[in-house]
Design an enzyme around this catalytic site. Structure first.
Site, PDB file in Angstrom:
ATOM      1  N   GLY A 285     111.909  79.058  38.847  1.00 54.75           N
ATOM      2  CA  GLY A 285     111.598  79.866  37.677  1.00 54.75           C
ATOM      3  C   GLY A 285     110.183  79.593  37.205  1.00 54.75           C
TER       4      GLY A 285
ATOM      5  CB  SER B 147     106.157  84.217  38.979  1.00 52.28           C
ATOM      6  OG  SER B 147     105.382  83.562  39.958  1.00 52.28           O
TER       7      SER B 147
ATOM      8  CD  GLU C  86     105.772  77.065  47.845  1.00 48.08           C
ATOM      9  OE1 GLU C  86     106.362  78.007  48.380  1.00 48.08           O
ATOM     10  OE2 GLU C  86     105.177  77.161  46.771  1.00 48.08           O
TER      11      GLU C  86
END
Length: 399
Positions: free
Chosen positions: A128, A130, A245
């Protein structure tokens, strides 16, 4: 890559042998056109099989998995899984990477004991971060968390939360100090998705899937013990999560692209070209194939350099943004070329493929799916800003 120096051949044979016995050979047929629920059920089965072999989370410490792989061994695992064309655990991406990295670096022991074993058993997490008005400029988020005693009351909206409709928990950023500068007034929370006040609305994407969701939060209560780190320290912690990432996560996609190159060559051999002869005999096609071969080799060299830096210095810097930008745009051009080269047979609408790697050989599906890489984990525009400011030393973009 660094793992191809010869000293890990015995380990490579172990992983290759395990893949030969355990990677399902019919998974592409089984996953063609399945629902998202069926895809996640299959991925959970595959996660269980990987866990039995010790390969579910090679980057996790032995405390949680029973096996402690070196970075070089993680490279071998990524290479062999890609060569075996193993299915992808896309539904567990946030759980296995973001949540693990977050909890190990910033979570409490109680939080780790509660969630990490559950993740290895198939617990799904979403993100949660963007918001409709805070995508590329994430620090502009407006979702508000107001502390009331032993809980925070959260109100706001999130968007692009992958698998939120199936998730048990959410990594949530919310503003806890509206008077602070936008980077300093944010806190990080672990949100139980069964909490009253959460509404999840799926979003149908270009390929017809409903992976992305909107989250509407109305007076949602989050216990104080579900906060990560100190209040208003969420931005610093989130930057670590996002950096996760763009480091070793690119190992598997890069190896999948190398395997996909072999599929592209096969496509060129089986596709009629000018005069009815195989397309691979056309000088232009051969030049294009050579170009892609060189670009994939360059990608692997970039990743090798980053891995070497990880081994020597214990961390990767902004060069991970270079790799992410390079890979994502190469992936788009590569899958577009394959879709065009194959003609009508590669442009017919194919069934959606659950658990697919980023290049599955279903070229039309792969091409549409490739656009997620230039958006997720920081858009290409964001990566260019990072490279220009942190690598090239150029002036910061006006705020």
């Amino acid at each position: 890559m660094i793992a191809e120096l010869g000293e890990l051949e015995e380990f490579r044979e172990e992983v290759r042998g395990w893949c030969a016995k355990h990677v399902p050979t019919d998974w592409v047929r089984r996953m063609a056109g399945v629902s998202m629920e069926e895809s996640l059920d299959f991925q959970r089965e595959w996660l269980t099989e990987l866990r039995k072999g010790g390969f579910a989370a090679p980057h996790w410490s032995a405390e949680w998995t029973g096996r402690d792989f070196t970075l070089e061994e993680q490279v071998v695992i990524a290479e062999e899984m890609a060569r075996a064309r193993a299915p992808r655990l896309g539904g567990f991406f946030v759980s296995l990477y973001h949540t693990y990295g977050l909890l190990v670096a910033s979570g409490t022991e109680e939080q780790r004991r509660r969630h990490l074993p559950a993740i290895l058993n198939g617990e799904i997490w979403c993100q949660g971060f963007s918001e409709p008005s805070a995508g590329s400029d994430l620090a502009a988020l407006r979702t508000r968390a107001e502390r009331r005693g032993d809980a925070y009351v959260v109100n706001g909206q999130k968007v692009w939360s992958t698998h939120a409709m199936h998730a048990q928990f959410c990594l949530l950023l919310a503003r806890t100090d509206p008077d602070a500068s936008k980077h300093r007034g944010i806190s990080y929370f672990l949100l139980d998705m069964q909490t009253p006040g959460i509404e999840v609305r799926p979003i149908r994407d270009l390929g017809g899937r409903e992976e992305f969701c909107e989250l509407f939060l109305t007076d949602v209560e989050i216990p104080v013990e579900s906060r990560i780190g100190e209040e208003n320290e969420g931005w610093r912690i989130a930057n670590y999560t996002l950096a996760t990432e763009r480091s070793t996560l690119l190992l598997m996609p890069a190896e999948q692209l190398r395997v996909a190159y072999e599929m592209l060559v096969d496509l060129a051999r089986s596709t009629p070209g000018p005069g009815g002869r195989p397309a691979i005999e056309d000088v232009g096609v051969r030049r294009d194939l050579a170009d892609f071969h060189a670009e994939i080799a360059n990608l692997r060299l970039l990743i090798n350099r980053m891995l070497t830096q990880l081994i020597r210095a214990g961390g990767a810097g902004p060069e991970s943004s270079i790799i992410k930008l390079y890979y994502s745009e190469l992936l788009q051009r590569f899958t577009r070329y394959a879709t065009e080269l194959g003609g009508m047979r590669t442009q017919e609408l194919a069934p959606l493929l659950g658990a697919a790697p980023y290049v599955s050989g279903v070229w039309e599906f792969d091409f549409l799916n490739s656009y997620t890489w230039t958006i997720s984990a920081g858009t290409s525009e964001i990566q260019r800003n990072i490279i220009s400011e942190q690598v090239l030393g150029m002036p910061r973009e006006p705020r």
